[in-house]
Design a protein around this motif. Structure first.
Motif, PDB file in Angstrom:
ATOM      1  N   THR A   1       1.019  -1.335  -0.029  1.00  0.00           N
ATOM      2  CA  THR A   1      -0.193   0.057   0.027  1.00  0.00           C
ATOM      3  C   THR A   1       0.780   1.238  -0.041  1.00  0.00           C
ATOM      4  O   THR A   1       2.211   1.193   0.332  1.00  0.00           O
ATOM      5  N   GLY A   2       0.330   2.388  -0.614  1.00  0.00           N
ATOM      6  CA  GLY A   2       1.141   3.751  -0.740  1.00  0.00           C
ATOM      7  C   GLY A   2       2.218   3.390  -1.584  1.00  0.00           C
ATOM      8  O   GLY A   2       3.307   4.025  -1.605  1.00  0.00           O
ATOM      9  N   ALA A   3       1.843   2.607  -2.590  1.00  0.00           N
ATOM     10  CA  ALA A   3       2.993   2.192  -3.572  1.00  0.00           C
ATOM     11  C   ALA A   3       3.321   3.455  -4.710  1.00  0.00           C
ATOM     12  O   ALA A   3       4.414   3.317  -5.317  1.00  0.00           O
ATOM     13  N   GLU A   4       2.625   4.377  -4.620  1.00  0.00           N
ATOM     14  CA  GLU A   4       2.940   5.526  -5.534  1.00  0.00           C
ATOM     15  C   GLU A   4       4.232   6.310  -5.072  1.00  0.00           C
ATOM     16  O   GLU A   4       4.695   6.955  -5.969  1.00  0.00           O
ATOM     17  N   ALA A   5       4.693   5.961  -3.850  1.00  0.00           N
ATOM     18  CA  ALA A   5       5.644   6.359  -3.438  1.00  0.00           C
ATOM     19  C   ALA A   5       6.816   6.372  -4.248  1.00  0.00           C
ATOM     20  O   ALA A   5       8.007   7.405  -4.389  1.00  0.00           O
ATOM     21  N   VAL A   6       7.026   5.393  -5.175  1.00  0.00           N
ATOM     22  CA  VAL A   6       8.242   5.132  -6.055  1.00  0.00           C
ATOM     23  C   VAL A   6       8.242   6.347  -6.834  1.00  0.00           C
ATOM     24  O   VAL A   6       9.530   6.499  -7.484  1.00  0.00           O
ATOM     25  N   ASP A   7       7.277   7.257  -7.315  1.00  0.00           N
ATOM     26  CA  ASP A   7       7.530   8.452  -8.058  1.00  0.00           C
ATOM     27  C   ASP A   7       8.555   9.046  -7.337  1.00  0.00           C
ATOM     28  O   ASP A   7       9.153  10.182  -8.544  1.00  0.00           O
ATOM     29  N   ILE A   8       8.994   9.239  -6.453  1.00  0.00           N
ATOM     30  CA  ILE A   8      10.028  10.301  -5.802  1.00  0.00           C
ATOM     31  C   ILE A   8      11.209   9.872  -6.548  1.00  0.00           C
ATOM     32  O   ILE A   8      11.978  10.873  -6.855  1.00  0.00           O
ATOM     33  N   SER A   9      11.643   8.724  -6.853  1.00  0.00           N
ATOM     34  CA  SER A   9      13.052   8.479  -7.561  1.00  0.00           C
ATOM     35  C   SER A   9      12.910   7.664  -8.681  1.00  0.00           C
ATOM     36  O   SER A   9      13.895   7.351  -9.605  1.00  0.00           O
ATOM     37  N   TYR A  10      11.834   6.843  -8.849  1.00  0.00           N
ATOM     38  CA  TYR A  10      11.647   5.752  -9.715  1.00  0.00           C
ATOM     39  C   TYR A  10      10.455   5.651 -10.393  1.00  0.00           C
ATOM     40  O   TYR A  10       9.881   4.567 -10.037  1.00  0.00           O
ATOM     41  N   PRO A  11       9.832   6.342 -10.908  1.00  0.00           N
ATOM     42  CA  PRO A  11       8.347   6.219 -11.449  1.00  0.00           C
ATOM     43  C   PRO A  11       8.102   4.869 -12.316  1.00  0.00           C
ATOM     44  O   PRO A  11       6.922   4.522 -12.135  1.00  0.00           O
ATOM     45  N   ALA A  12       9.042   4.445 -12.884  1.00  0.00           N
ATOM     46  CA  ALA A  12       8.694   3.223 -13.819  1.00  0.00           C
ATOM     47  C   ALA A  12       9.004   2.027 -13.044  1.00  0.00           C
ATOM     48  O   ALA A  12       8.850   0.720 -13.581  1.00  0.00           O
ATOM     49  N   PHE A  13       9.126   1.951 -11.696  1.00  0.00           N
ATOM     50  CA  PHE A  13       9.516   1.100 -10.778  1.00  0.00           C
ATOM     51  C   PHE A  13       8.437  -0.449 -11.079  1.00  0.00           C
ATOM     52  O   PHE A  13       8.938  -1.349 -11.375  1.00  0.00           O
ATOM     53  N   TRP A  14       7.105   0.167 -10.923  1.00  0.00           N
ATOM     54  CA  TRP A  14       6.223  -1.034 -10.646  1.00  0.00           C
ATOM     55  C   TRP A  14       6.156  -1.637 -12.157  1.00  0.00           C
ATOM     56  O   TRP A  14       5.859  -2.754 -12.475  1.00  0.00           O
ATOM     57  N   GLU A  15       6.152  -0.709 -13.398  1.00  0.00           N
ATOM     58  CA  GLU A  15       6.154  -1.165 -14.564  1.00  0.00           C
ATOM     59  C   GLU A  15       7.243  -2.367 -14.852  1.00  0.00           C
ATOM     60  O   GLU A  15       7.030  -3.546 -15.236  1.00  0.00           O
ATOM     61  N   THR A  16       8.323  -2.052 -14.380  1.00  0.00           N
ATOM     62  CA  THR A  16       9.364  -2.762 -14.718  1.00  0.00           C
ATOM     63  C   THR A  16       9.299  -4.149 -14.029  1.00  0.00           C
ATOM     64  O   THR A  16       9.461  -5.422 -14.399  1.00  0.00           O
ATOM     65  N   LEU A  17       8.688  -4.017 -12.781  1.00  0.00           N
ATOM     66  CA  LEU A  17       8.578  -5.079 -11.970  1.00  0.00           C
ATOM     67  C   LEU A  17       7.479  -6.082 -12.703  1.00  0.00           C
ATOM     68  O   LEU A  17       7.503  -7.150 -12.709  1.00  0.00           O
ATOM     69  N   ARG A  18       6.663  -5.447 -12.982  1.00  0.00           N
ATOM     70  CA  ARG A  18       5.416  -6.268 -13.645  1.00  0.00           C
ATOM     71  C   ARG A  18       5.955  -6.979 -15.107  1.00  0.00           C
ATOM     72  O   ARG A  18       5.230  -7.997 -15.189  1.00  0.00           O
ATOM     73  N   SER A  19       6.835  -6.269 -15.570  1.00  0.00           N
ATOM     74  CA  SER A  19       7.570  -6.977 -16.833  1.00  0.00           C
ATOM     75  C   SER A  19       7.983  -8.494 -16.627  1.00  0.00           C
ATOM     76  O   SER A  19       8.239  -9.004 -17.556  1.00  0.00           O
ATOM     77  N   PHE A  20       8.261  -8.719 -15.371  1.00  0.00           N
ATOM     78  CA  PHE A  20       9.008 -10.060 -14.966  1.00  0.00           C
ATOM     79  C   PHE A  20       7.918 -11.144 -14.677  1.00  0.00           C
ATOM     80  O   PHE A  20       8.373 -12.428 -14.307  1.00  0.00           O
ATOM     81  N   TRP A  21       6.429 -10.835 -14.680  1.00  0.00           N
ATOM     82  CA  TRP A  21       5.450 -11.742 -14.490  1.00  0.00           C
ATOM     83  C   TRP A  21       5.306 -12.399 -15.670  1.00  0.00           C
ATOM     84  O   TRP A  21       5.278 -12.197 -16.617  1.00  0.00           O
TER      85      TRP A  21
END
Ligand code: S3P
Length: 426
Positions: free
Chosen positions: A406-426
């Protein structure tokens, strides 16, 4: 925002990481103080660094550019103008502390503020030496907390012993020292990231280091920069840990900054048994850069303390995940600074790791964790902190079942594409 992550069975291939946050902030701040036009390539476009760009524009500096290239029309050391409004540093400690140094040398009135997290973080550590140099700074709690009001100008150099190893405090005093009369001497308890010193030297400042003492000569001007920002080792750290922990993984991350004042995580993971190879080591814009090849390995527990702490301070949340899955116990100490980051990272790490089934003991200046062979998916919170969010993303990739951050949007501070990159490994 909530993100649900499932255990990842395979991690392979090349991963691109965002540009270095610390260096991006410095490039635009120092370019603003140079005489003439600077060009910065590969600038990080993320919430923290864009807060710096906005503040710099409010100081009368033209910043243009598309994608990740910036052009900055430097105004010289004495050319900034009084801002017409409060400068909002949002969540960015680097923006606030470095600009407090810059503005202390400018003969006008300015006010710096930030979000709830930043307004609760310690500012006395920069205000104290800058007041000693002659800046008039006020703020909540006698200048220990933002908003900070600054009336700058008329500074004298100082000989200052830093009470904590902080690159932000060191940089603030150096930036003020550029516009001061007399020499500025800084004594660090242990070396912290040295990007400001490297960049200042490249721009013609007369600055020397002897042991842990830095001496900056006053006067002179800064030449404009033609600079390329390397990949951020603090962002690469998440994938380095993921590739180490996921069976059969092998990844390549190109163009990562491996400045020795930043790369403590690589040394510690290697000492725990990680397989990390640095290829194509080179220098880009005065910073060491390499391609990292990381493959899966079994880790052993370790003790991390003392001088290595400032070289991996931002990587401790994800290192904690690696420690929780190592063989044997691990201990982090001398890391009290983690309590005054975007959140209390010691409390956040311990709370979240416990929710994932780890045995953890919270210490005042760190934590102890018992290594085990698995973590269990659960719901964990970012506490509004980008590094906690991303460390938990990696924990989710290696935990059994599914993990909700939860509060996953915090990644925007330094790494906006973090979740997108993580999802690409599923
Ligand atoms: C930074 C310095 C470190 C680090 C922060 C960025 C910098 O903070 O934790 O994320 O860019 O100078 P301290 O100066 O408080 O150690």
């Amino acid at each position: 925002m909530e993100v649900v992550i499932k255990k990842c069975r395979e991690l392979a291939g090349e991963i691109a990481v965002p540009s270095d946050k610390s260096i991006s902030h410095r490039s635009v701040i120092l370019a603003a103080l140079a005489d003439g036009r600077s060009r910065v390539e590969n600038f990080l476009r993320a919430a923290d660094t864009l807060a710096t760009v906005r503040c710099i524009r409010h100081l009368g500096v033209e910043v243009s550019g598309e994608n990740n290239g910036l052009v900055i029309e430097g105004k010289g050391l004495h050319g900034l103008s009084e801002p017409g409004d409060v400068l909002d540093c949002r969540n960015s400690g680097t923006t606030m502390r470095l600009l407090t140094g810059v503005l202390s040398a400018q003969p006008f009135y300015s006010v710096l503020t930030g979000d709830n997290s930043l307004r609760s973080r310690p500012m006395g550590r920069v205000v104290e030496p800058l007041r000693q140099m002659g800046a008039r700074i006020d703020g909540r709690d006698d200048g220990r907390k933002a908003p900070l009001c600054i009336r700058g100008g008329g500074l004298q150099g100082i000989d200052y012993r830093l009470p904590v190893a902080s690159a932000q405090v060191k940089s603030a005093v150096l930036l003020a020292g550029l516009g001061a009369e007399g020499v500025t001497i800084l004594r660090e308890p242990s070396p912290s990231r040295d990007h400001t010193e490297r960049m200042l030297k490249a721009m013609g400042a007369v600055l020397n280091r002897s042991g842990n003492t830095i001496t900056l000569q006053p006067g002179g001007t800064l030449s404009p920069l033609d600079f390329e920002v390397p990949g951020d080792i603090s962002s690469a750290a998440y994938w380095v840990v993921a590739a180490t922990l996921i069976r059969g993984a092998e990844i390549l991350i190109k163009g990562v900054g491996v400045n020795p004042t930043r790369s403590g995580l690589l040394a510690v993971l290697k000492s725990m048994g990680a397989q990390i190879v640095l290829e194509n080591l080179r220098e880009v814009s005065g910073e060491p850069v390499a391609d990292l090849v990381v493959s899966a390995a079994r880790l052993k527990g370790t003790v991390v303390q003392g001088d290595v702490i400032p070289t991996l301070i931002d990587e401790i949340p994800v290192l904690a995940v690696a420690m929780a899955l190592a063989e044997g116990d691990s201990l982090v100490s001398d890391a009290r600074e983690l309590r005054v980051k975007e959140t209390d990272r010691i409390a956040a790490i311990c709370h979240n790791l416990r929710l994932l089934g780890a045995e953890v003991e919270e210490r005042e200046d760190g934590f102890w964790v018992r290594g085990r062979n698995r973590l269990l998916g659960s719901t964990v919170d970012s506490y509004g902190d980008h590094r906690i969010a991303m460390a938990m993303g990696i924990a989710g990739m290696v935990a059994e079942g599914s993990t909700t951050v939860t509060g996953a949007e915090a990644v925007d501070i330094s790494y906006p594409a973090f979740w997108e990159t993580l999802r690409s490994f599923w």
